[in-house]
Design a protein around this motif. Structure first.
Motif, PDB file in Angstrom:
ATOM      1  N   LEU A 103      10.736  73.109-102.569  1.00  0.00           N
ATOM      2  CA  LEU A 103       9.700  74.109-102.346  1.00  0.00           C
ATOM      3  C   LEU A 103       8.351  73.668-102.917  1.00  0.00           C
ATOM      4  CD1 LEU A 103      11.496  77.513-103.079  1.00  0.00           C
ATOM      5  CD2 LEU A 103      11.346  76.238-100.944  1.00  0.00           C
ATOM      6  N   LEU A 121       6.795  71.372-100.409  1.00  0.00           N
ATOM      7  CA  LEU A 121       6.288  72.105 -99.253  1.00  0.00           C
ATOM      8  C   LEU A 121       5.009  72.853 -99.585  1.00  0.00           C
ATOM      9  CD1 LEU A 121       9.673  73.544 -97.924  1.00  0.00           C
ATOM     10  CD2 LEU A 121       8.272  71.808 -96.793  1.00  0.00           C
ATOM     11  N   SER A 122       4.924  73.379-100.794  1.00  0.00           N
ATOM     12  CA  SER A 122       3.759  74.163-101.188  1.00  0.00           C
ATOM     13  C   SER A 122       2.500  73.319-101.298  1.00  0.00           C
ATOM     14  CB  SER A 122       4.033  74.867-102.528  1.00  0.00           C
ATOM     15  OG  SER A 122       5.070  75.820-102.388  1.00  0.00           O
ATOM     16  N   THR A 177       1.774  79.483 -97.646  1.00  0.00           N
ATOM     17  CA  THR A 177       3.088  79.957 -97.223  1.00  0.00           C
ATOM     18  C   THR A 177       3.944  80.245 -98.440  1.00  0.00           C
ATOM     19  OG1 THR A 177       2.960  78.654 -95.187  1.00  0.00           O
ATOM     20  CG2 THR A 177       5.144  79.387 -95.884  1.00  0.00           C
ATOM     21  N   TRP A 219       7.010  79.963 -99.701  1.00  0.00           N
ATOM     22  CA  TRP A 219       8.261  79.263 -99.423  1.00  0.00           C
ATOM     23  C   TRP A 219       9.433  79.832-100.197  1.00  0.00           C
ATOM     24  CZ3 TRP A 219       8.442  76.273 -95.339  1.00  0.00           C
ATOM     25  CH2 TRP A 219       7.259  75.695 -94.869  1.00  0.00           C
TER      26      TRP A 219
END
Length: 220
Positions: A129, A132-133, A139, A141
């Motif tokens: 995560l 991804l962040s 978003t 996540w």
């Protein structure tokens, strides 16, 4: 919204408000006779969505009572899933001869409360995560991960009738999709070990919606 995530074999219905004309069968009403207003509205609109989805599938109207662990008791030959959160209710159904299992979940697209992520995730997932962040910082996540894990459980339980904890599935998220690597051994589907689920997710209108559908033709 949710229909964007589902194959043609699955019928769905959703509501963003609680319809004032939504009615329950007397047998359903008895299940929430002592419920508070919030629970009553969630239950009533969830059942309303389920009846709408069943009607679109050509299933005659009938009460949906509670089955194992409080899940809806679907008509013979039907599988399904219901979800609700603030500002959203949805239900999906399919014929068991076409679909092994289906699971859905909806959540507000907002950060999880403090401390919850450590409870519902694995260390590897938290690292995932964080990566991804850095690419998509707007978003949430953590909430997407939570929603997808809820969908995993809802898809898992009707097949196995076993508990699946948050630690029993390791998720990999990608834009619009996810893969759940199941860490609990012994489950089978169509005579083969059940080791993974793949699903889809969507963010829109302040909501996160996730789904898993396992089509029989893909396993046989």
């Amino acid at each position: 919204m949710i229909e964007e995530l589902l194959p043609a074999e699955v019928s769905s219905a959703e509501a963003f408000t609680d319809p004032p004309d939504a009615l329950l069968f007397p047998e359903e009403e008895a299940l929430i006779a002592r419920a508070r207003d919030k629970r009553r509205r969630e239950f009533t609109t969830g059942r309303w969505c389920a009846h709408q989805a069943l009607s679109r599938l050509g299933v005659p109207p009938a009460p949906l009572l509670r089955g194992e662990r409080g899940a809806p008791q679907w008509p013979a030959g039907i599988i399904g899933s219901i979800t609700h959160c603030a500002g959203y209710r949805a239900a999906v159904v399919a014929r068991a001869e076409q679909v092994h299992t289906v699971g859905i979940d909806a959540e507000p697209h907002a950060p999880l409360p403090d401390g919850v992520l450590n409870v519902v995730s694995l260390e590897a997932e938290r690292a995932h995560l964080a990566e991804l962040s850095t690419v998509h910082p707007d978003t949430h996540w953590d909430r997407i991960l939570f929603s997808c894990k809820e969908s995993v459980y809802k898809a898992w339980y009707p097949i196995t009738h076993q508990w699946l904890g948050f630690e029993d599935a390791r998720l990999e998220l990608a834009p619009g999709t996810f893969t759940a690597h199941l860490r609990k051994e012994g489950a089978e589907l169509a005579g083969r070990p059940l080791t993974t689920f793949t699903g889809r997710w969507l963010v829109g209108g302040g909501l996160v919606v996730s789904t898993i559908t396992r089509i029989r033709a893909n396993d046989e």
